[in-house]
Design a protein around this motif. Sequence first.
Motif, short mmCIF file in Angstrom:
data_model
loop_
_atom_site.label_atom_id
_atom_site.label_comp_id
_atom_site.label_asym_id
_atom_site.label_seq_id
_atom_site.Cartn_x
_atom_site.Cartn_y
_atom_site.Cartn_z
N LEU A 1 39.27 -8.73 -25.84
CA LEU A 1 38.60 -9.99 -26.18
C LEU A 1 38.73 -11.01 -25.06
N ARG B 1 31.11 -9.56 -29.89
CA ARG B 1 30.73 -9.31 -31.30
C ARG B 1 31.08 -7.88 -31.71
N HIS C 1 34.63 -7.86 -32.41
CA HIS C 1 34.90 -8.54 -33.67
C HIS C 1 34.68 -7.59 -34.84
N ASP D 1 42.58 -7.49 -37.97
CA ASP D 1 42.21 -8.90 -37.77
C ASP D 1 43.16 -9.85 -38.49
N LEU E 1 39.66 -14.18 -30.76
CA LEU E 1 38.27 -14.19 -31.23
C LEU E 1 37.64 -15.57 -31.06
N TYR F 1 34.42 -16.55 -28.46
CA TYR F 1 33.15 -17.17 -28.84
C TYR F 1 32.95 -18.51 -28.12
N VAL G 1 35.21 -18.62 -37.11
CA VAL G 1 36.43 -17.82 -37.04
C VAL G 1 37.63 -18.67 -37.41
#
Length: 636
Positions: free
Chosen positions: A170, A183, A186, A195, A204, A208, A220
């Motif tokens: 990430l 994505r 994710h 997660d 995460l 983004y 998130v």
Amino acid sequence: MRSRAASLRMKRPSFSLSVTTASQLHDAIDRLLPLLRADASHAPAARALAAAAASLRPPSTLLSNRILHLLSSHPATLPDALALLSSLPSPDVCSYNTLVAALARSPRGLASARALFDRMPRRDHFSWSAIVSAHARYGQPRAALALYRRMLREPGSAGADNEFTASSALVAAAAAQCVRAGRELHCRVVRRGIDADAVIWSALADMYAKCGRVDDARSVFDEMPVRDVVSWTAMVERYFDAGRGSEGFKYFVHMVRSGVRPNEFTYAGVLRACAEFTSEKLGRQVHGRMAKSRAGDSCFAESALVHMYSKCGDMGTAICVFEATPKPDLVSWTAVISGFAQNGQPEEALRYFDMFLRSGFRPDHVTFVGVLSACAHAGLVDKGLEVFHSIKDEYGIEHTAEHYACVIDLLSRSGQFELAEQMINKMSVKPNKFLWASLLGGCRIHKNIRLARWAAEALFEIEPENPATYVTLANIYASVGLFDEVENVRQIMGSKGIAKIPASSWIEAGKRVHVFLVGDKSHPQAEEIYALLKKLYVKMREEGYVADTGFVLHDVEDEQKEQDIGYHSERLAVAFGIIATPGDSPIKVFKNLRICGDCHTTIKFISRIVQREIIVRDSNRFHHFKHGSCSCRDYW
């Protein structure tokens, strides 16, 4: 007397080597490891321990790995660790991981780390996480993502796909600004059920935000099972980093109302945003909350306060905060020095720099940028050159592109183009856009066509879509009557679809910020604003004001030129400030572009006529107008 070096050798922790058993070796490794990490002089002892371990027949894998860990803890003994790995009869995955991680600690070792990684007979999650994160950390995020995908395809690597490798991937997606890969990651971490880890949630949201999807980062964040002050602070900063200041400020208020107590890092981030968005009123409210909560009792937060007040043009309060700081640090001193430079008080900047040196602090490269900027704004050529040469000669600091940009600004403003050109040609670093923009600005003042073309061509290479370069070059051509060249620049802008940035000015009054464009009549009090300006212009002409229409396009009639220049955005904002703010308070106006010469002259007249202090911060610096004069002394 003993020399300082000899004294330091005397104080160095000693290490005696007397080991004969595996147990003694393990104990010796525990004692030597922190010593070697701090000082390469313990390398011989580490090598002696390695030799002692090798004499045990056969040395255990555990002991061999501990020796590897010891030797790889310092660059001086890293080659010994690599040699030891090659000599081991059956190194395990931990043996390889130790060396991969050690090599990956620096960008120079990345290729060797990757080669060793590729030779590994078996890899675990630590192996993959170390190599993926190293590629992301050292500017190869695409390679990092490719490695992560390779891990997913490789047989027997299912157990390696966990929170550590996923968070490293990430980070790589964020560095590559590849939202599609982000994505996919994710979705994968959700499907895999990994997660729930706080590190994953944070990675995460960061991914983004750094891919320009702040709203997705917010989604998130809203789903996070635990949101502490760290995660709240990070989310607030994401809005600021995306240029969405008003939302960032609202979210800070939401954070406080949610019962989360801000810490000094939260306050420092919000204050930096207040400085960037010139929100002095909110900055004062944050200051008050800090004083009540005592969370701002740190040099870190207090430095941010000094910076905020200086960027909002209030050096009086900035100095009060600074002098109330029990032990100001390097950042606080630098904020004060740079603040005085930006606010047109170069003598004060140099005075505080002298106090800073006498207090025993050692300046860094950022401090010198503030000092050189003060010299440039004041036209102190000799002093500026003296400071510039002292950076390397006296303090041993390498000159940065920012240092050179300040000196070129200083030389070009004062018309010393020959010396400026010589310095650029001999620079030890590559000139940046600020240096070329400084040279171009000096050429505008002194109408130096040859160097203006040189600077503009360099800027066209660096940022070809920036309209400011084209406009400045066209204005220089127009100032010397080269109207064919002006038209050529305009045609180039048209062919490339480059439009001039519209000038805008804003002022905070009441509970809102009022924004003005040139000739703007959309404000509810437009009639009152224009009527006041007309009255002021009558008084100004009586006192000898003549409009300098050289700042308006050459192909406009003189009467139209004077009308156009008479309603520039900063004049409308100043007039509104006279109407809307108390008569004893300074009028503070902020502008996105550099103030033009005629507006500068006009506001000097207005400050004397209405007997108000008027502060204008343009894209370059502050101008404090009072009693018909400006703090910049007409040198900007």
